[in-house]
Design a protein around this motif. Structure first.
Motif, short mmCIF file in Angstrom:
data_model
loop_
_atom_site.label_atom_id
_atom_site.label_comp_id
_atom_site.label_asym_id
_atom_site.label_seq_id
_atom_site.Cartn_x
_atom_site.Cartn_y
_atom_site.Cartn_z
N LEU A 1 0.25 -9.46 3.61
CA LEU A 1 0.10 -8.06 3.22
C LEU A 1 -0.10 -7.24 4.48
O LEU A 1 -0.98 -7.54 5.29
N LEU A 2 0.72 -6.21 4.66
CA LEU A 2 0.58 -5.33 5.81
C LEU A 2 -0.34 -4.17 5.46
O LEU A 2 -0.58 -3.87 4.30
N GLN A 3 -0.84 -3.49 6.49
CA GLN A 3 -1.75 -2.38 6.24
C GLN A 3 -1.09 -1.32 5.37
O GLN A 3 -1.75 -0.72 4.51
N LYS A 4 0.20 -1.09 5.56
CA LYS A 4 0.90 -0.11 4.74
C LYS A 4 0.89 -0.53 3.26
O LYS A 4 0.76 0.32 2.37
N GLY A 5 0.99 -1.82 3.00
CA GLY A 5 0.92 -2.31 1.63
C GLY A 5 -0.46 -2.13 1.04
O GLY A 5 -0.61 -1.77 -0.14
N ARG A 6 -1.49 -2.37 1.84
CA ARG A 6 -2.87 -2.15 1.36
C ARG A 6 -3.10 -0.68 1.07
O ARG A 6 -3.75 -0.32 0.08
N ASP A 7 -2.57 0.20 1.92
CA ASP A 7 -2.70 1.64 1.67
C ASP A 7 -1.98 2.04 0.39
O ASP A 7 -2.46 2.89 -0.37
N THR A 8 -0.82 1.43 0.16
CA THR A 8 -0.05 1.74 -1.05
C THR A 8 -0.82 1.37 -2.31
O THR A 8 -0.91 2.16 -3.25
N ILE A 9 -1.38 0.18 -2.33
CA ILE A 9 -2.07 -0.25 -3.55
C ILE A 9 -3.35 0.57 -3.75
O ILE A 9 -3.74 0.86 -4.89
N ALA A 10 -3.99 0.98 -2.67
CA ALA A 10 -5.18 1.84 -2.80
C ALA A 10 -4.80 3.20 -3.39
O ALA A 10 -5.50 3.73 -4.27
N ALA A 11 -3.69 3.75 -2.94
CA ALA A 11 -3.22 5.04 -3.47
C ALA A 11 -2.81 4.90 -4.93
O ALA A 11 -3.09 5.79 -5.75
N ASP B 1 -4.26 6.86 -8.31
CA ASP B 1 -3.38 7.67 -9.15
C ASP B 1 -3.15 7.09 -10.54
O ASP B 1 -2.81 7.82 -11.48
N ILE B 2 -3.27 5.75 -10.66
CA ILE B 2 -2.95 5.07 -11.92
C ILE B 2 -4.15 4.23 -12.34
O ILE B 2 -4.26 3.04 -11.98
N PRO B 3 -5.09 4.79 -13.08
CA PRO B 3 -6.30 4.05 -13.47
C PRO B 3 -5.99 2.75 -14.20
O PRO B 3 -6.76 1.78 -14.11
N GLU B 4 -4.86 2.70 -14.93
CA GLU B 4 -4.51 1.49 -15.69
C GLU B 4 -4.31 0.28 -14.78
O GLU B 4 -4.42 -0.86 -15.23
N LEU B 5 -4.02 0.53 -13.51
CA LEU B 5 -3.79 -0.58 -12.59
C LEU B 5 -5.06 -1.39 -12.35
O LEU B 5 -5.00 -2.56 -11.98
N ASP B 6 -6.20 -0.78 -12.63
CA ASP B 6 -7.47 -1.49 -12.40
C ASP B 6 -7.57 -2.74 -13.26
O ASP B 6 -8.27 -3.69 -12.89
N TRP B 7 -6.88 -2.76 -14.42
CA TRP B 7 -6.91 -3.97 -15.26
C TRP B 7 -6.40 -5.17 -14.47
O TRP B 7 -6.96 -6.27 -14.54
N TYR B 8 -5.34 -4.97 -13.70
CA TYR B 8 -4.75 -6.07 -12.94
C TYR B 8 -5.60 -6.44 -11.73
O TYR B 8 -5.65 -7.61 -11.33
N VAL B 9 -6.28 -5.46 -11.18
CA VAL B 9 -7.21 -5.76 -10.09
C VAL B 9 -8.35 -6.63 -10.63
O VAL B 9 -8.75 -7.62 -9.99
N GLN B 10 -8.87 -6.28 -11.80
CA GLN B 10 -9.90 -7.11 -12.42
C GLN B 10 -9.37 -8.50 -12.74
O GLN B 10 -10.09 -9.50 -12.61
#
Length: 226
Positions: A148-158, A162-171
């Motif tokens: 994972l590159l820093q740009k990829g980490r920045d992308t997933i953080a953004a 912007d997309i609260p539903e993504l937190d389900w997959y983080v969990q």
């Protein structure tokens, strides 16, 4: 609240769109990737998952909440994790609409659950979100490591902002981290082969849901309630 499992659509059987697969890969690398060492020669790399096999096995648990919930129950019964660690995750995965909304089944092939994710990996590499390296040219150690590159980490953080539903997959990825055998592709693969429904699926067929069995087990252990 019990649910009745509904057969997945063709799109779900293919793992969703390329962008959905790419997003799952970013989440897995971000949450479960190992921090890179100072000697890493991949520029801007921040985390790594060693081998495509491990990435595939992690993706299986990410997109099959009933199978992951069963693994968490096993970890709990064996005393490897506490009730408080697994209970919120198991409830989240087995109750309400989650088993249907978040399930993307995988087909069974020679080496277990498999999904062609090369298109998603190619897109992520094109946009400089990830990089991969061959760990060895041949032999038993031959594999590709995914960084994972820093740009990829920045992308997933953004995306999370912007997309609260993504937190389900983080969990979900966080819950995978509670399974000790998730640390390596080979051990994750062996663990998944302990599921009779998984191993008995004919090659090329979709690995079936185990929701009803797992929910009964969770009720017996009082991890979920009616």
């Amino acid at each position: 609240m019990p649910v009745v499992f509904m057969p997945p659509s063709d799109a779900r059987r293919r793992g969703g769109s390329t962008s959905q697969t790419a997003t799952r890969v970013l989440v897995l690398l971000d949450v479960l990737g190992t921090p890179v060492s100072p000697s890493c020669d991949v520029e801007d790399a921040v985390a790594v998952v060693s081998s495509l096999i491990r990435l595939q096995k992690l993706d299986f648990w990410l997109r099959n909440p009933d199978y992951l919930a069963d693994e968490l129950l096993t970890e709990f019964e064996q005393g490897l994790v506490s009730f408080d660690q697994i209970q919120p995750h198991v409830v989240r995965m087995l109750d309400g609409d989650a088993p249907y909304l978040h399930t993307y089944p995988m087909e069974r092939y020679i080496y277990g659950a498999y999904e062609f994710i090369d298109d998603a990996l190619a897109v992520l590499k094109l946009y400089e979100q990830i990089e991969h390296r061959r760990a060895a040219d041949s032999g038993a150690l031959s594999r590709r490591d995914y960084f994972l590159l820093q740009k990829g980490r920045d992308t997933i953080a953004a995306m999370r902002a912007d997309i609260p539903e993504l937190d389900w997959y983080v969990q979900q990825a966080t819950a995978i981290g509670l399974v000790a055998d998730a640390a390596m592709g080979a051990t994750a693969k062996r663990r998944q082969y302990l599921q009779s429904e998984y191993v008995d699926t004919a090659h090329g067929d979709v690995i079936p849901s185990i929701l009803i069995r797992v929910r009964s087990r969770a009720l017996a252990l009082k991890v979920v309630v009616d």
